[in-house]
Design an enzyme around this catalytic site. Structure first.
Site, PDB file in Angstrom:
ATOM      1  N   GLU A   1      -3.996  10.052  11.240  1.00  0.00           N
ATOM      2  CA  GLU A   1      -2.560  10.269  11.452  1.00  0.00           C
ATOM      3  C   GLU A   1      -2.301  11.597  12.154  1.00  0.00           C
ATOM      4  OE1 GLU A   1      -1.340  10.318   7.374  1.00  0.00           O
ATOM      5  OE2 GLU A   1      -1.634   8.188   7.099  1.00  0.00           O
ATOM      6  N   PRO A   2      -2.756  11.752  13.380  1.00  0.00           N
ATOM      7  CA  PRO A   2      -2.552  13.039  14.044  1.00  0.00           C
ATOM      8  C   PRO A   2      -1.111  13.200  14.514  1.00  0.00           C
ATOM      9  CG  PRO A   2      -3.578  11.493  15.563  1.00  0.00           C
ATOM     10  CD  PRO A   2      -3.454  10.773  14.249  1.00  0.00           C
ATOM     11  N   GLY A   3      -0.579  14.373  14.313  1.00  0.00           N
ATOM     12  CA  GLY A   3       0.755  14.685  14.834  1.00  0.00           C
ATOM     13  C   GLY A   3       0.620  15.825  15.814  1.00  0.00           C
ATOM     14  N   ARG A   4       0.398  17.016  15.251  1.00  0.00           N
ATOM     15  CA  ARG A   4       0.323  18.244  16.050  1.00  0.00           C
ATOM     16  C   ARG A   4      -0.670  18.132  17.205  1.00  0.00           C
ATOM     17  NH1 ARG A   4       1.395  23.195  13.491  1.00  0.00           N
ATOM     18  NH2 ARG A   4       0.863  22.109  11.568  1.00  0.00           N
TER      19      ARG A   4
ATOM     20  N   CYS B   1      22.148  36.072  13.260  1.00  0.00           N
ATOM     21  CA  CYS B   1      22.430  37.314  12.540  1.00  0.00           C
ATOM     22  C   CYS B   1      21.548  37.468  11.322  1.00  0.00           C
ATOM     23  CB  CYS B   1      23.886  37.321  12.129  1.00  0.00           C
ATOM     24  SG  CYS B   1      24.304  35.795  11.280  1.00  0.00           S
ATOM     25  N   GLU B   2      20.248  37.318  11.461  1.00  0.00           N
ATOM     26  CA  GLU B   2      19.356  37.716  10.376  1.00  0.00           C
ATOM     27  C   GLU B   2      18.079  38.311  10.940  1.00  0.00           C
ATOM     28  OE1 GLU B   2      17.874  34.546   7.896  1.00  0.00           O
ATOM     29  OE2 GLU B   2      19.506  33.239   8.524  1.00  0.00           O
TER      30      GLU B   2
ATOM     31  N   TYR C   1       6.737  19.960  15.538  1.00  0.00           N
ATOM     32  CA  TYR C   1       7.487  20.718  14.530  1.00  0.00           C
ATOM     33  C   TYR C   1       8.386  21.778  15.160  1.00  0.00           C
ATOM     34  CZ  TYR C   1       3.859  18.329  11.914  1.00  0.00           C
ATOM     35  OH  TYR C   1       3.011  17.366  11.424  1.00  0.00           O
TER      36      TYR C   1
HETATM   37  N1  LLP Z   1      -0.046  12.553   7.618  1.00  0.00           N
HETATM   38  C1  LLP Z   1       0.599  13.063   6.565  1.00  0.00           C
HETATM   39  C2  LLP Z   1       0.632  12.320   5.318  1.00  0.00           C
HETATM   40  C3  LLP Z   1       1.245  14.304   6.678  1.00  0.00           C
HETATM   41  O1  LLP Z   1       1.875  14.816   5.619  1.00  0.00           O
HETATM   42  C4  LLP Z   1       1.212  15.012   7.905  1.00  0.00           C
HETATM   43  C5  LLP Z   1       1.871  16.298   8.060  1.00  0.00           C
HETATM   44  C6  LLP Z   1       0.531  14.425   8.994  1.00  0.00           C
HETATM   45  C7  LLP Z   1      -0.101  13.201   8.807  1.00  0.00           C
HETATM   46  C8  LLP Z   1       0.434  15.072  10.341  1.00  0.00           C
HETATM   47  O2  LLP Z   1      -0.201  16.297  10.296  1.00  0.00           O
HETATM   48  P1  LLP Z   1      -0.603  17.049  11.651  1.00  0.00           P
HETATM   49  O3  LLP Z   1      -1.657  16.223  12.332  1.00  0.00           O
HETATM   50  O4  LLP Z   1       0.610  17.173  12.484  1.00  0.00           O
HETATM   51  O5  LLP Z   1      -1.111  18.356  11.179  1.00  0.00           O
HETATM   52  N2  LLP Z   1       5.963  21.765   9.533  1.00  0.00           N
HETATM   53  C9  LLP Z   1       4.588  22.227   9.488  1.00  0.00           C
HETATM   54  C10 LLP Z   1       3.614  21.077   9.428  1.00  0.00           C
HETATM   55  C11 LLP Z   1       3.830  20.183   8.226  1.00  0.00           C
HETATM   56  C12 LLP Z   1       2.904  19.008   8.221  1.00  0.00           C
HETATM   57  C13 LLP Z   1       3.234  18.079   7.115  1.00  0.00           C
HETATM   58  N3  LLP Z   1       2.474  16.876   7.095  1.00  0.00           N
HETATM   59  C14 LLP Z   1       4.330  23.130  10.681  1.00  0.00           C
HETATM   60  O6  LLP Z   1       5.252  23.389  11.459  1.00  0.00           O
HETATM   61  O7  LLP Z   1       3.219  23.623  10.845  1.00  0.00           O
END
Ligand code: LLP
Length: 437
Positions: A290-293, A361-362, A390
């Protein structure tokens, strides 16, 4: 020395180029603050990721984590590449389905799923990664009302320490997520589900954290998940067909920081899975990630106009730009580093130490501190890198700032994929009760 990532370059005017377009022109055309996403880069990252695993393992399902950036156009690009989806809310699920990703290629995660969300997931054959016993009961009940069988996996907590910010480390025992493996709770979940008539147990899932730049925790995660898969097979005769290792592969944010190649993770994870399959006579599972970033972060930049410059004796100069924690909260929230340059002065020396502030303003409203930039002037264009994940999804309207627009660049084409919010957008949902009129 200026170090741009491989998909960016400077033109002969010293301007940043995205795809084939000059960032200075993009800012002029679309205004600032402006998110810019590079389509080709997203495609390239997806292909890298997919190839790393598919070259070693046949049954692979890459599910883009929509929480990183759920813009319709971005999701469409990934759908187009063949990606499935990891969703964590009803609306993310609707976005994924709307983009044409079939429910069978969607996994639904989270520790608080509402009845409505579960209904929509079950109706579309989405794989639900159940987080706790009460949720399991709810899924069974709802499925039986709907006269359907729910496809279920369990989010387990493998107690793996991943080196990252504590807010985004999720695999430790004390974290809020999943069934505890060590105490036998996870095994019990499979036992209970096996007795349920409207639940089909297909998966195991964990997510150990985010922004991980080391392959070792993934190997440990694979060991712990596969040990449980073997135990579930031996004790309960249940074959788990989907082994989901979650997301979390990080990217280098700081110049010089080392990348974690997906190949490194693939090699170590696949060799563990192979060993378990062989030693325990298991069926070859579908490996889910499940890649996001990793897929979208470095495809995105934020362009912000320099408004005011304030010198401080013996201290860094303050530069105020028109994007702050409202547009990008990561520096304020996690102390995250995002690289900053002046997009119209890439050919000049970075020899002035500055703090880059947003307009709010912070004191927490800064994008970077103690950075080196060329001497800044009013009207310069700051660029904040690696904001494709994100960024916009965590933005806010604090101090009634409209959220930035987002533009998609593909070669020499650029189009708005999210329009800038307006005054009307900001006030649209507010109501003044009659007694105040
Ligand atoms: N799968 C699950 C169950 C997750 O909770 C997450 C991210 C992902 C996949 C994707 O993770 P990634 O590949 O993007 O690392 N807001 C934070 C990141 C929070 C990630 C939460 N879960 C930031 O800006 O660094």
């Amino acid at each position: 020395m200026l170090m741009l990532k491989e998909h960016f370059r400077a033109n002969d005017m010293g301007h940043l180029v995205v795809g084939k377009l000059d960032a200075v022109d993009l800012a002029k055309t679309f205004g600032t603050p402006l998110y810019v996403m590079d389509e080709q880069r997203i495609r390239e990252k997806y292909r890298n990721f997919h190839r790393a695993f598919s070259s070693l393992w046949r049954n692979l399902l890459v599910c883009y984590a929509l929480k990183a950036n759920s813009n319709l156009a971005i999701v469409k690009i990934l759908q187009n590449e063949g990606s499935g989806a990891d969703v964590s809310s009803e609306n993310e699920l609707r976005i994924a389905l709307g983009a044409g990703i079939s429910g069978k290629r969607i996994v639904f995660n989270g520790n608080y799923k509402t009845r409505r969300e579960l209904e929509l997931a079950i109706a579309n054959d989405v794989l639900i990664n159940v987080d706790n016993f009460q949720e399991l009961e709810a899924v069974d009940r709802i499925a039986s009302h709907m006269d359907k069988r729910a496809r279920v996996g369990f989010r387990v907590n493998p107690d793996v320490r991943a080196p990252t910010h504590p807010y985004i480390a999720t695999g430790l025992r004390e974290s809020k997520f999943g069934f505890d493996v060590a105490s036998g709770q996870a095994l019990k979940a499979y036992e209970r589900a096996a007795k349920m008539k409207d639940v089909e147990v297909v998966g195991i899932h964990a997510h150990i954290g985010s922004q991980i730049l080391d392959a070792a925790p993934y190997e440990e995660e694979a060991e712990k998940l596969m040990a449980l898969v073997a135990e579930v097979k031996e004790k309960l005769d249940i074959s788990i067909s989907h082994v989901d290792l979650g997301g979390g592969i990080g990217i280098p944010y700081k110049p010089g920081e080392k990348e974690l190649q997906p190949e490194m993770v693939a090699e170590r994870v696949v060799s563990v899975v192979r060993r378990f399959v062989k030693e325990h006579g298991l069926e070859e599972p579908v490996l889910v990630f499940e890649p996001g970033r990793y897929l979208v972060a470095d495809a995105g930049i934020l362009l912000a106009r320099v408004g005011y410059i304030k010198e401080r004796l013996g201290m860094p100069t303050w530069i105020s730009v028109d994007a702050g924690m409202n547009a990008l909260i990561r520096p304020a929230l996690y102390g995250a580093y995002h690289h900053i340059e002046l997009a119209n002065k890439l050919d000049q020396k970075n020899d002035v130490v500055v703090n880059v502030a947003g307009p709010l303003c912070e004191s927490g409203d800064f994008l970077g501190k103690g950075r080196k930039l060329p001497r800044a002037e009013q009207g310069d264009l700051a660029v904040i890198f690696d904001v494709g994940a994100y960024g916009i999804v965590m933005s806010s309207q604090h101090t009634a700032q409209p959220r930035p627009a987002m533009v998609l660049v593909n070669g020499d084409k650029a189009e708005i994929i999210r329009r800038r919010e307006t005054f009307e957008d900001l006030t649209r949902l507010d109501r003044v009760p009659g007694w105040l009129e």
